[in-house]
Design an enzyme around this catalytic site. Structure first.
Site, PDB file in Angstrom:
ATOM      1  N   GLN A 155       0.911  -1.083  -0.056  1.00 38.91           N
ATOM      2  CA  GLN A 155       0.032   0.087  -0.089  1.00 38.91           C
ATOM      3  C   GLN A 155       0.864   1.300  -0.043  1.00 38.91           C
ATOM      4  O   GLN A 155       1.686   1.481   0.846  1.00 38.91           O
ATOM      5  CB  GLN A 155      -0.934  -0.017   1.206  1.00 38.91           C
ATOM      6  N   GLN A 157      -0.110   4.723  -0.882  1.00 38.18           N
ATOM      7  CA  GLN A 157      -0.362   6.060  -0.630  1.00 38.18           C
ATOM      8  C   GLN A 157      -0.668   6.145   1.119  1.00 38.18           C
ATOM      9  O   GLN A 157      -0.863   5.085   1.559  1.00 38.18           O
ATOM     10  CB  GLN A 157      -1.949   6.355  -1.233  1.00 38.18           C
ATOM     11  N   PRO A 282      -6.198  -2.542   4.359  1.00 37.67           N
ATOM     12  CA  PRO A 282      -6.641  -1.486   5.148  1.00 37.67           C
ATOM     13  C   PRO A 282      -7.529  -0.324   4.491  1.00 37.67           C
ATOM     14  O   PRO A 282      -8.046   0.232   5.182  1.00 37.67           O
ATOM     15  CB  PRO A 282      -5.317  -0.771   5.567  1.00 37.67           C
ATOM     16  N   MET A 286      -8.042   0.936  -3.393  1.00 36.73           N
ATOM     17  CA  MET A 286      -6.820   1.640  -3.897  1.00 36.73           C
ATOM     18  C   MET A 286      -6.694   1.668  -5.301  1.00 36.73           C
ATOM     19  O   MET A 286      -6.498   0.427  -5.902  1.00 36.73           O
ATOM     20  CB  MET A 286      -5.649   1.007  -2.890  1.00 36.73           C
ATOM     21  N   GLU A 287      -6.775   2.876  -5.792  1.00 37.11           N
ATOM     22  CA  GLU A 287      -6.749   3.163  -7.265  1.00 37.11           C
ATOM     23  C   GLU A 287      -5.501   2.751  -7.943  1.00 37.11           C
ATOM     24  O   GLU A 287      -5.183   3.595  -8.878  1.00 37.11           O
ATOM     25  CB  GLU A 287      -7.352   4.453  -7.681  1.00 37.11           C
ATOM     26  N   HIS A 311     -15.944   4.372  -7.501  1.00 40.16           N
ATOM     27  CA  HIS A 311     -15.016   5.150  -7.087  1.00 40.16           C
ATOM     28  C   HIS A 311     -13.505   5.262  -7.585  1.00 40.16           C
ATOM     29  O   HIS A 311     -12.786   6.027  -8.109  1.00 40.16           O
ATOM     30  CB  HIS A 311     -15.047   5.146  -5.575  1.00 40.16           C
ATOM     31  N   GLU A 312     -13.004   3.801  -7.504  1.00 40.66           N
ATOM     32  CA  GLU A 312     -11.555   3.660  -7.645  1.00 40.66           C
ATOM     33  C   GLU A 312     -11.474   3.910  -9.241  1.00 40.66           C
ATOM     34  O   GLU A 312     -10.392   4.285  -9.673  1.00 40.66           O
ATOM     35  CB  GLU A 312     -11.342   2.130  -7.397  1.00 40.66           C
ATOM     36  N   HIS A 315     -10.971   7.487 -10.162  1.00 42.70           N
ATOM     37  CA  HIS A 315      -9.587   7.907  -9.889  1.00 42.70           C
ATOM     38  C   HIS A 315      -8.813   7.633 -11.178  1.00 42.70           C
ATOM     39  O   HIS A 315      -7.638   8.353 -11.269  1.00 42.70           O
ATOM     40  CB  HIS A 315      -8.999   7.012  -8.800  1.00 42.70           C
ATOM     41  N   GLU A 334      -9.827  13.395  -4.011  1.00 45.69           N
ATOM     42  CA  GLU A 334     -11.043  12.507  -3.370  1.00 45.69           C
ATOM     43  C   GLU A 334     -12.332  13.305  -3.665  1.00 45.69           C
ATOM     44  O   GLU A 334     -13.250  12.493  -3.980  1.00 45.69           O
ATOM     45  CB  GLU A 334     -10.689  12.271  -2.119  1.00 45.69           C
ATOM     46  N   ASP A 391      -1.361  10.846   6.593  1.00 48.97           N
ATOM     47  CA  ASP A 391      -2.388   9.877   6.769  1.00 48.97           C
ATOM     48  C   ASP A 391      -3.276  10.204   7.869  1.00 48.97           C
ATOM     49  O   ASP A 391      -4.506   9.603   7.817  1.00 48.97           O
ATOM     50  CB  ASP A 391      -1.531   8.400   7.003  1.00 48.97           C
ATOM     51  N   TYR A 399     -13.329  14.218   0.830  1.00 49.18           N
ATOM     52  CA  TYR A 399     -14.252  13.409   0.206  1.00 49.18           C
ATOM     53  C   TYR A 399     -15.581  14.236  -0.007  1.00 49.18           C
ATOM     54  O   TYR A 399     -16.208  14.479  -1.037  1.00 49.18           O
ATOM     55  CB  TYR A 399     -14.444  11.879   0.914  1.00 49.18           C
TER      56      TYR A 399
HETATM   57  N1  BES Z   1      -7.097   6.501  -2.508  1.00 49.10           N
HETATM   58  C1  BES Z   1      -8.040   6.130  -1.428  1.00 49.10           C
HETATM   59  C2  BES Z   1      -7.533   5.425  -0.366  1.00 49.10           C
HETATM   60  C3  BES Z   1      -6.327   6.075   0.393  1.00 49.10           C
HETATM   61  C4  BES Z   1      -6.653   7.409   0.924  1.00 49.10           C
HETATM   62  C5  BES Z   1      -5.284   5.431   0.896  1.00 49.10           C
HETATM   63  C6  BES Z   1      -5.643   8.271   1.663  1.00 49.10           C
HETATM   64  C7  BES Z   1      -4.283   6.017   1.485  1.00 49.10           C
HETATM   65  C8  BES Z   1      -4.451   7.507   2.013  1.00 49.10           C
HETATM   66  C9  BES Z   1      -9.255   5.439  -2.188  1.00 49.10           C
HETATM   67  O1  BES Z   1      -9.526   5.723  -3.413  1.00 49.10           O
HETATM   68  C10 BES Z   1     -10.426   5.603  -1.258  1.00 49.10           C
HETATM   69  O2  BES Z   1     -10.946   6.668  -1.086  1.00 49.10           O
HETATM   70  N2  BES Z   1     -10.955   4.429  -0.706  1.00 49.10           N
HETATM   71  C11 BES Z   1     -12.089   4.477   0.109  1.00 49.10           C
HETATM   72  C12 BES Z   1     -13.269   4.117  -0.932  1.00 49.10           C
HETATM   73  C13 BES Z   1     -14.601   4.576  -0.679  1.00 49.10           C
HETATM   74  C14 BES Z   1     -14.465   6.217  -0.537  1.00 49.10           C
HETATM   75  C15 BES Z   1     -15.464   4.041  -1.724  1.00 49.10           C
HETATM   76  C16 BES Z   1     -12.032   3.665   1.155  1.00 49.10           C
HETATM   77  O3  BES Z   1     -11.141   2.795   1.168  1.00 49.10           O
HETATM   78  O4  BES Z   1     -12.869   3.456   2.145  1.00 49.10           O
HETATM   79 ZN    ZN Z   2     -10.516   7.653  -3.490  1.00 50.85          ZN
END
Ligand code: BES
Ligand code: ZN
Length: 623
Positions: A155, A157, A282, A286-287, A311-312, A315, A334, A391, A399
């Site tokens: 992972q 990001q 976690p 993840m896109e 969603h992904e 991205h 986001e 993070d 979002y």
């Molecule tokens: N890119 C994010 C996950 C992320 C954000 C990882 C910040 C590390 C740091 C991913 O696209 C995301 O937003 N995932 C959401 C999905 C949901 C909003 C549909 C999640 O994991 O819950």
């Molecule tokens: Zn996202």
């Protein structure tokens, strides 16, 4: 500014404004100051990476070589980010060269400074990961679906890629990459790149990623999984026991890609696949380009949680094509993606479904504003994460306030104009990074001034809370749900006729909106009628468990169900919500007991969040 630098910038500027072919993409460049990388790309930057690595499950170490093509602007050194890596040796243009690792910062790791010469075109680093790696999670067979083979995923990001590859780990620096990855025979490897669809005998896999991407999108998964196509350019990877279910669940993927293309222009990454990982992943998703990583908790059996795929996929435009320049601009990734996700969902399943999702986002926003009421600055769209781990600073404001901002803008100018604007925005800025300020200028010129619309953009972006001119979000379906809930509170009865066709969104809305005065007896009545404790939908489970904790409900053996859930699922959003409820309801002792058992299953991202929440101090393993 000295002359050579000025020329350098001029060249970059010209390159940025030219139409780009694949070869040119990697040189596009205009760097702003940012707090989460040691790289000084104005002096020297990487533009292509070649990895030659071995994945060893015995020692839980990745080792090998990373070779980089670099662009050197007359500098005598190049600085990379490195965290918890063992750097063995470095060469520049094939000759051994000096390097040094600076002081280790808890968040950022160490700057890896490498001596180069003016004509250095290539550097090569021999390195190893260590036990402290934050990106990698090494799983034992028991932690997978099929329970026979180990599994590894990364992972990246926000700033974790530097814990498995020495890299310039800034979202502004884009590189193409290729990789040779040796894994144990019998396992398969996939990356955010052109991928194999079948296992090979040798366990040696070659990857190519021609499109330039930021380091946080480099990803690798290794395990015993298989591929099933959904269409020519979409498909799924999953462990054998889940493969058919996953393919069924995600069977609308091709429709999603074409709906997305109809909205905002061609899909730039050729292939769109999803790999379903073990439950400790976690995040929901993840896109990673060409290959989204996803949690198995969205495989509900009825396609009810597939907005995650939308969603992904979204991205692939917002984030992967036009990338937030710094983590302070995270809402550009986001917020746009949630807006786009809703539009894809509306195109596929209609307005009713999209309205429900939009109202859930609205409620998430209200909850987050309430959580952050002591620190209003954290509710601005443009963040200030200097000195913080990105993070920790990234909450759902990016979002949900980001979505509401864009939705309000859409309503102010009309959908047609807004869509044309977004399409142009993605086209003009493809394969480059975007700051909030640059976006605001672009918005003013190309949408607001052009259409003579005045809009309080500054207030939305730089002030806390939500401005008054917010779009009003409503859902007829949810109005009915609220009536059903009121009715239950008044009469103690629940009409099964009304609820029999409810989607999981309706159930979640129903459960989330229990009044504070709801009693454990009322929850018991509901559970007797509806058997919510035994729901197999992970989202319903999460909100129902949270309410059980809030309202002191202990029926149907729910306490051990909650414990099982926390031990088997590592999705941070779920796990954090439930542990927060333990804490809020003064059940810390139980929480800590469970956490001792569940923590070893969590990826570092989830473990860190819960450590902080529960004040848990991990005991250092004896080396
Ligand atoms: N890119 C994010 C996950 C992320 C954000 C990882 C910040 C590390 C740091 C991913 O696209 C995301 O937003 N995932 C959401 C999905 C949901 C909003 C549909 C999640 O994991 O819950
Ligand atoms: Zn996202």
């Amino acid at each position: 500014m000295k002359t050579p630098k000025a020329i350098f910038y001029l060249v970059l500027l010209i390159m940025t404004s030219c139409a780009q072919t694949k070869e040119e993409q990697i040189v596009v460049y205009s760097y702003v100051e940012e707090p989460h990388s040691y790289a000084k790309p104005n002096n020297a930057f990487i533009k292509h990476l070649k990895l030659d690595i071995t994945v060893d499950f015995e020692t839980e170490i990745i080792s090998g070589k990373a070779t980089y093509d670099i662009e050197n602007n007359n500098s005598t050194q190049i600085i990379l980010d490195s965290k918890y890596l063992e750097i063995e040796s470095v060469t520049a243009n094939g000759k051994e060269t000096d390097f040094s690792l600076g002081v280790n910062d808890k968040q950022l790791g160490q700057p890896l400074t490498i001596t180069i010469e003016k004509n250095t075109k290539q550097i090569e680093i021999t390195y190893k990961t260590t036990k402290d790696t934050e990106a990698l999670q090494w799983l034992k067979p028991q932690q997978t679906a099929d329970k026979t083979n180990p599994f590894l995923f990364t992972q990246g990001q926000a700033i974790l890629t530097r814990t498995w590859i020495p890299i310039q780990d800034s979202p502004q620096i884009r590189i193409s990459y290729e990789a040779n990855v040796q894994v144990p025979k019998g396992l398969m490897a996939v990356m955010s790149a052109e991928n194999p669809k079948e296992k090979n005998e040798s366990g040696l896999y070659h990857f190519q990623m021609e499109q330039a991407i930021p380091a946080y999108l480099i990803a690798l998964a290794v395990g015993d999984f298989e591929y099933k196509a959904i269409s020519e350019r979409t498909g799924v990877y999953a462990e054998k026991s889940m493969l058919n279910k996953v393919q069924e669940e995600f069977s609308d993927m091709e429709k999603m890609v074409s709906a997305a293309e109809d909205l905002y222009g061609p899909y730039a990454w050729e292939q769109f696949d999803v790999i379903v990982l073990p439950p400790s992943f976690p995040f929901g998703g993840m896109e990673n380009p060409r290959l989204t990583f996803a949690t198995p908790t969205v495989i509900a059996g009825d396609k009810s949680l597939t907005s995650l795929v939308a969603h992904e996929l979204a991205h692939s435009w917002s984030g992967n094509l036009v990338t937030n320049a710094t983590w302070n601009d995270f809402w550009l990734n986001e917020g746009f993606t949630v807006y786009f996700e809703m539009r894809i969902m509306e195109a596929l399943y209609g307005k009713e479904r999209a309205d429900m999702l939009a109202l859930m986002s609205r409620q998430d926003l209200d909850d987050e504003l309430e959580n952050l009421k002591e620190t209003p600055n954290d509710t601005k769209l443009k963040l200030d994460l200097k000195g913080k781990n990105p993070d920790d600073g990234m909450n759902s404001i990016a979002y949900d306030k980001g979505y509401l901002f864009l939705r309000t803008l859409e309503e102010a100018v009309g959908r047609e104009k807004f869509d044309a604007f977004l399409k142009q925005y993605f086209k003009e800025h493809a394969f480059s990074s975007m700051t909030t300020e640059k976006f605001v200028t672009y918005l003013n010129t190309n949408l607001l001034e052009k259409n003579k619309v005045t809009f309080n953009t500054e207030e939305w972006i730089n002030q806390p809370g939500v401005p008054k001119n917010q779009a009003v979000i409503s859902s007829d379906k949810f109005k009915n749900v609220e009536l059903t809930l009121q009715d239950f509170i008044l009469t103690g009865k629940i009409d099964k006729e009304t609820t029999k066709d409810w989607t999981s969104q309706e159930w979640v809305h129903f459960i989330r909106n229990f009044p504070k005065t709801m009693t454990a007896d009322q929850m018991k009545d509901l559970d007797t009628a509806l058997n919510l404790t035994n729901s197999t939908n992970s989202y319903i489970q999460m909100v129902w468990y949270e309410q059980a904790l809030n309202h002191d409900y202990h029926g149907k053996n729910i306490d051990s169900k909650i414990e099982d859930f926390l031990i088997s699922v590592g999705r941070r959003w779920y796990v954090e919500t439930i542990f927060k409820a333990f804490k809020r309801n003064n059940r810390m002792e139980e929480a800590l007991k469970i956490y001792e058992k569940s923590r070893p299953n969590y990826h570092s991202v989830t473990a860190k969040t819960i450590d902080d929440l529960l004040g848990f101090e991990p005991t250092k393993e004896v080396e």
